[in-house]
Design an enzyme around this catalytic site. Structure first.
Site, PDB file in Angstrom:
ATOM      1  N   SER A  67       5.039 -12.454  -5.304  1.00  0.00           N
ATOM      2  CA  SER A  67       6.199 -11.838  -5.955  1.00  0.00           C
ATOM      3  C   SER A  67       7.435 -12.703  -5.742  1.00  0.00           C
ATOM      4  O   SER A  67       7.414 -13.660  -4.954  1.00  0.00           O
ATOM      5  CB  SER A  67       6.457 -10.429  -5.377  1.00  0.00           C
ATOM      6  OG  SER A  67       6.771 -10.516  -3.998  1.00  0.00           O
ATOM      7  N   ILE A  69      10.611 -15.093  -5.454  1.00  0.00           N
ATOM      8  CA  ILE A  69      10.827 -16.538  -5.480  1.00  0.00           C
ATOM      9  C   ILE A  69       9.512 -17.296  -5.330  1.00  0.00           C
ATOM     10  O   ILE A  69       9.293 -18.319  -5.983  1.00  0.00           O
ATOM     11  CB  ILE A  69      11.804 -16.955  -4.352  1.00  0.00           C
ATOM     12  CG1 ILE A  69      13.201 -16.383  -4.633  1.00  0.00           C
ATOM     13  CG2 ILE A  69      11.884 -18.463  -4.218  1.00  0.00           C
ATOM     14  CD1 ILE A  69      14.161 -16.544  -3.470  1.00  0.00           C
ATOM     15  N   ASP A 116      -2.065 -12.674   6.522  1.00  0.00           N
ATOM     16  CA  ASP A 116      -1.025 -11.794   7.062  1.00  0.00           C
ATOM     17  C   ASP A 116      -0.314 -12.620   8.122  1.00  0.00           C
ATOM     18  O   ASP A 116      -0.843 -12.850   9.213  1.00  0.00           O
ATOM     19  CB  ASP A 116      -1.650 -10.538   7.675  1.00  0.00           C
ATOM     20  CG  ASP A 116      -0.608  -9.624   8.325  1.00  0.00           C
ATOM     21  OD1 ASP A 116       0.594  -9.984   8.308  1.00  0.00           O
ATOM     22  OD2 ASP A 116      -0.987  -8.570   8.859  1.00  0.00           O
ATOM     23  N   LEU A 117       0.883 -13.094   7.801  1.00  0.00           N
ATOM     24  CA  LEU A 117       1.593 -13.992   8.700  1.00  0.00           C
ATOM     25  C   LEU A 117       2.057 -13.318   9.986  1.00  0.00           C
ATOM     26  O   LEU A 117       2.449 -13.989  10.937  1.00  0.00           O
ATOM     27  CB  LEU A 117       2.779 -14.627   7.969  1.00  0.00           C
ATOM     28  CG  LEU A 117       2.357 -15.712   6.980  1.00  0.00           C
ATOM     29  CD1 LEU A 117       3.353 -15.848   5.852  1.00  0.00           C
ATOM     30  CD2 LEU A 117       2.156 -17.037   7.688  1.00  0.00           C
ATOM     31  N   ASN A 143       7.223 -19.946   2.521  1.00  0.00           N
ATOM     32  CA  ASN A 143       8.158 -19.138   1.740  1.00  0.00           C
ATOM     33  C   ASN A 143       8.211 -17.660   2.140  1.00  0.00           C
ATOM     34  O   ASN A 143       9.255 -17.027   2.052  1.00  0.00           O
ATOM     35  CB  ASN A 143       7.778 -19.259   0.258  1.00  0.00           C
ATOM     36  CG  ASN A 143       8.446 -18.205  -0.590  1.00  0.00           C
ATOM     37  OD1 ASN A 143       9.600 -18.325  -0.995  1.00  0.00           O
ATOM     38  ND2 ASN A 143       7.715 -17.126  -0.886  1.00  0.00           N
ATOM     39  N   THR A 164       6.559 -12.670  11.602  1.00  0.00           N
ATOM     40  CA  THR A 164       6.186 -12.994  10.219  1.00  0.00           C
ATOM     41  C   THR A 164       6.939 -14.201   9.673  1.00  0.00           C
ATOM     42  O   THR A 164       6.332 -15.132   9.124  1.00  0.00           O
ATOM     43  CB  THR A 164       6.458 -11.777   9.302  1.00  0.00           C
ATOM     44  OG1 THR A 164       5.730 -10.655   9.792  1.00  0.00           O
ATOM     45  CG2 THR A 164       6.043 -12.063   7.870  1.00  0.00           C
ATOM     46  N   TYR A 220      17.680  -4.359  19.221  1.00  0.00           N
ATOM     47  CA  TYR A 220      17.304  -4.716  17.848  1.00  0.00           C
ATOM     48  C   TYR A 220      18.351  -4.330  16.802  1.00  0.00           C
ATOM     49  O   TYR A 220      18.901  -3.241  16.806  1.00  0.00           O
ATOM     50  CB  TYR A 220      15.972  -4.063  17.471  1.00  0.00           C
ATOM     51  CG  TYR A 220      15.466  -4.485  16.110  1.00  0.00           C
ATOM     52  CD1 TYR A 220      14.815  -5.696  15.937  1.00  0.00           C
ATOM     53  CD2 TYR A 220      15.656  -3.681  14.981  1.00  0.00           C
ATOM     54  CE1 TYR A 220      14.366  -6.108  14.696  1.00  0.00           C
ATOM     55  CE2 TYR A 220      15.205  -4.073  13.736  1.00  0.00           C
ATOM     56  CZ  TYR A 220      14.556  -5.291  13.600  1.00  0.00           C
ATOM     57  OH  TYR A 220      14.119  -5.686  12.356  1.00  0.00           O
TER      58      TYR A 220
END
Length: 350
Positions: A67, A69, A116-117, A143, A164, A220
């Protein structure tokens, strides 16, 4: 007024003036030294690249190309004759992208592989599957990215955004780097790695960039976590560029800021203020094709041949933050990341 105060005020005035000029150039879409600017599209910046490309197809691996860019980058590279490997978590979306690419470019070669990064195990499996195909690897585009307002953890118990956006890509690059160097040696074509970062990297300061705190998601904040991961993407490019140079490898690595891309702003209300704000926002935001332009430019342009360890925005080399330029910080981050991955992967095999 003391000389120090005067000098400081002059410095601030100069910085403000430079920022104003940069903003005006951006809004006007003025071309930089490359001949392109903020309004340039991915197709425009690669239009003349075909004559420079080798007769044998290049192979580009793009993460997160199902999806946005990433999908536009895949479409344009395929249109220019590049074999595209789409590494995606959602294969259903990836199949749709492949279908659309081949509808426009029937001869395009598009390969889909799941990744799955946010999972070290998934990255390792993906690399095994890709290497088993015995394809060359000329271009690696890191990317894929995510933003999470709430604190989440990966299956490896690491804050999800950092896992990720940075760690997964670090491991991917680490495993595939020898393949890229080997491809460059065999084909005599320079390999190119592109880390998609963001101007938001400059929001993170040195005193808050603590590796263990980032991993644990301490105090966080979603925006800050994203900024930290994007800073890490640039530092990664800086350190790997140094290592590649030391190895005399014919592979470059650079970081890019795609710009802030238009994702469907909806005017729910009418009126002068709303219309004015919408107009201003529409001028500042990029289309998807404009957002993919810098990645495509750095990946294919003969003008970026031999350039490594740099930061690009609007298809032109530009300055990143002083922290992103800190070589010792880049080496420290690489050492910490390498040690973490070595430990986690060793534990996984026991």
């Amino acid at each position: 007024m003391c000389l120090h105060s005067l000098t400081f005020k002059c410095h601030l005035s100069l910085q403000h003036s430079k920022a104003m000029k940069a903003t005006l150039r951006y809004l006007a879409g003025m071309a930089g030294p490359s001949g392109f600017g903020s309004n340039s599209t991915a197709e425009q910046v690669t239009e003349d690249c075909s004559s420079f490309l080798p007769s044998a197809a290049l192979t580009a691996l793009i993460t997160g190309a199902s999806s946005g860019i990433g999908a536009e980058t895949a479409r344009v590279l395929a249109k220019r004759g590049v074999r595209v490997v789409i590494a995606a978590r959602d294969l259903k979306k990836a199949r749709e992208v492949k279908k659309n690419i081949q509808k426009e470019t029937p001869k395009a070669e598009v390969i889909l592989l799941e990744i799955d990064l946010g999972s070290f195990g998934s990255v390792q499996r993906f690399c095994s599957e890709f290497l088993a195909l015995e394809l060359p690897l000329n271009i690696l585009i890191n990317n894929a990215g995510m933003f999470s307002q709430n604190l989440e953890f990966s299956e490896d118990k690491i804050e999800m955004t950092f896992a990720t956006n940075y760690l997964g890509h670090f491991l991917l690059t680490e495993i595939l780097l020898d393949k890229m160097i080997e491809t460059a040696e065999k084909t005599c074509i320079q390999g190119r790695i592109i880390n998609v970062s963001s101007v938001i990297h400059s929001w993170e300061k040195k005193d808050g960039f603590r590796f263990n705190d980032i991993l644990s998601g301490k105090k966080y904040n979603g925006t800050r976590a994203y900024a930290q991961s994007k800073l890490a993407n640039i530092l990664h490019a800086k350190e790997i560029a140094k290592q590649l140079k030391a190895r005399n490898a014919r592979v470059t690595i650079n970081a890019v800021h795609p710009g802030i891309v238009k994702t469907g702003i909806i005017r729910a209300h009418k009126g002068l203020i709303t219309d004015s704000l919408f107009f201003i926002a529409s001028k500042l935001l990029k289309t998807t094709s404009q957002g993919a332009s810098t990645t495509c430019y750095v990946a294919l342009s003969p003008k970026t041949e031999g350039i490594s360890g740099k930061y690009f925005a609007d298809c032109n080399e530009c300055k990143c933050s002083s922290l992103a330029n800190d070589e010792s910080e880049a080496q420290k981050l690489w050492n910490n990341t390498h040690a973490l991955l070595h430990k986690r992967l060793r534990q996984a095999t026991i």
